[in-house]
Design a protein around this motif. Sequence first.
Motif, PDB file in Angstrom:
ATOM      1  N   PHE A  18       0.838  -0.867  -0.020  1.00  0.00           N
ATOM      2  CA  PHE A  18       0.062  -0.250  -0.386  1.00  0.00           C
ATOM      3  C   PHE A  18       0.852   1.199  -0.369  1.00  0.00           C
ATOM      4  N   LEU A  19       0.237   2.464  -1.006  1.00  0.00           N
ATOM      5  CA  LEU A  19       1.142   3.517  -0.616  1.00  0.00           C
ATOM      6  C   LEU A  19       1.118   4.249   0.286  1.00  0.00           C
ATOM      7  N   THR A  20       1.945   5.194   0.941  1.00  0.00           N
ATOM      8  CA  THR A  20       1.994   6.456   1.267  1.00  0.00           C
ATOM      9  C   THR A  20       1.377   7.719   0.737  1.00  0.00           C
ATOM     10  N   GLN A  21      -0.124   7.930   1.431  1.00  0.00           N
ATOM     11  CA  GLN A  21      -0.205   9.095   0.867  1.00  0.00           C
ATOM     12  C   GLN A  21       0.207  10.322   1.521  1.00  0.00           C
ATOM     13  N   ALA A  22       1.061  11.284  -0.397  1.00  0.00           N
ATOM     14  CA  ALA A  22       1.821  12.419   0.274  1.00  0.00           C
ATOM     15  C   ALA A  22       0.677  13.289   0.453  1.00  0.00           C
ATOM     16  N   ASN A  23      -0.602  13.387  -0.542  1.00  0.00           N
ATOM     17  CA  ASN A  23      -0.928  14.331  -0.094  1.00  0.00           C
ATOM     18  C   ASN A  23      -2.255  14.264  -0.773  1.00  0.00           C
ATOM     19  N   ALA A  24      -3.834  14.361   0.004  1.00  0.00           N
ATOM     20  CA  ALA A  24      -5.266  14.192  -1.354  1.00  0.00           C
ATOM     21  C   ALA A  24      -5.080  13.057  -1.986  1.00  0.00           C
ATOM     22  N   ASN A  25      -5.121  13.040  -3.196  1.00  0.00           N
ATOM     23  CA  ASN A  25      -5.208  11.677  -4.254  1.00  0.00           C
ATOM     24  C   ASN A  25      -3.385  11.386  -4.762  1.00  0.00           C
ATOM     25  N   THR A  26      -2.877  12.126  -4.061  1.00  0.00           N
ATOM     26  CA  THR A  26      -1.405  11.975  -4.840  1.00  0.00           C
ATOM     27  C   THR A  26      -1.089  11.078  -3.370  1.00  0.00           C
ATOM     28  N   TYR A  27      -0.193   9.576  -3.996  1.00  0.00           N
ATOM     29  CA  TYR A  27       0.773   8.360  -2.894  1.00  0.00           C
ATOM     30  C   TYR A  27       2.093   9.091  -3.779  1.00  0.00           C
ATOM     31  N   THR A  28       3.115   8.320  -2.551  1.00  0.00           N
ATOM     32  CA  THR A  28       4.455   8.200  -2.706  1.00  0.00           C
ATOM     33  C   THR A  28       4.299   6.745  -2.919  1.00  0.00           C
ATOM     34  N   LEU A  29       5.056   5.969  -4.334  1.00  0.00           N
ATOM     35  CA  LEU A  29       5.654   5.297  -4.422  1.00  0.00           C
ATOM     36  C   LEU A  29       7.043   4.849  -3.433  1.00  0.00           C
ATOM     37  N   PRO A  30       7.310   3.525  -3.258  1.00  0.00           N
ATOM     38  CA  PRO A  30       8.545   3.188  -2.998  1.00  0.00           C
ATOM     39  C   PRO A  30       9.967   4.045  -3.622  1.00  0.00           C
ATOM     40  N   ILE A  60     -10.581  10.485  -4.120  1.00  0.00           N
ATOM     41  CA  ILE A  60      -9.949   8.716  -3.730  1.00  0.00           C
ATOM     42  C   ILE A  60      -8.996   9.833  -2.887  1.00  0.00           C
ATOM     43  N   THR A  61      -9.020   9.879  -1.327  1.00  0.00           N
ATOM     44  CA  THR A  61      -8.744  10.131  -0.812  1.00  0.00           C
ATOM     45  C   THR A  61      -7.886   9.482   0.535  1.00  0.00           C
TER      46      THR A  61
END
Length: 317
Positions: free
Chosen positions: A80-92, A231-232
């Motif tokens: 599962f990806l870590t949420q950076a902000n709102a609907n943006t998620y950080t890849l490993p 999607i947040t």
Amino acid sequence: MINEVRNAVMAVINKNNYGYISPSDFNLFAEQAQLDIFEDYFYLYNNQLNAEVMRKSGTGYANITKGIIEVIDSFSVNTFLTQANANTYTLPSDYYLVDKIFYYSNVLTSGVSDTSGSLFDLTDIDQTFESTVQVGNLVVNTTDKTQAFVTIVGSNKQIRLSEDILSTAGKNYVIYSNTHIREVERVTQNKIFYLTNSNIAAPTTMFPAYVLDSATGTALGNTVTVYPTTITGAADIHAQYVRYPLAPKWTFTTLSGGEPVFNASAADYQDFELPTSDMNGLVNKILQYAGVSIREGDVAKFGQSLESEDRLTETTQ
């Protein structure tokens, strides 16, 4: 395998007193050699697919494509990806390429774990698990993105998990249904503008989309932005990706005479992650890098000639 590779490299270099490769230099060459061969697997895979189309690839034990897929799959990671902000998620940070992105749309419940005193348990005095959760549901620790499955619904306040991820108090979690999992379609940056402004083709929670992006001051393509923007969820986005191989490290202890001796029990020891069949390729590539480093063209040419022979063998199979 790393010690056998180093012994082979040193045997070639020491044969004519070409020079000496320090352990630190060897580790640098080994990392680059492994990365070269790792990336070659994707080109080999593409070539084999083309060979299959032209009916030039075998089956059974001669099915080279199957072996290539098995190697690439050994670097496959699900997280599962870590949420950076709102609907943006950080890849490993170790991702090489993204295979698939999934959206877990059906959140059953969420909360904060309480002290249970038992491993593999999730206790939350504010929950009514028996009415909301079933065996097989997915539980995600939203702090470190570890995951487990529900194995027993013991009571309204406590459930048992397949992994010990929430037995400590104060951990945030989300429980998802194992149904209604949507694959998120990848689109390009220039296409997402037209999609999001379309009344017909705009992404929805049933048919979501994403683009590769980058946060300010970070490497290109290190985040995914998911659409629609509703999607947040902190742990709604799951990725299946191919990671880079871990950097190999030949660790050693130093004898009284200053000679390094291989030590596989060192805490930072790391072997090659490629199959044993790639040992010759690793030796050849490291010899090329070593030859350039010690300014011995014969060593580099020797490694290149061996590599050319290996490639000729592969193309004639």
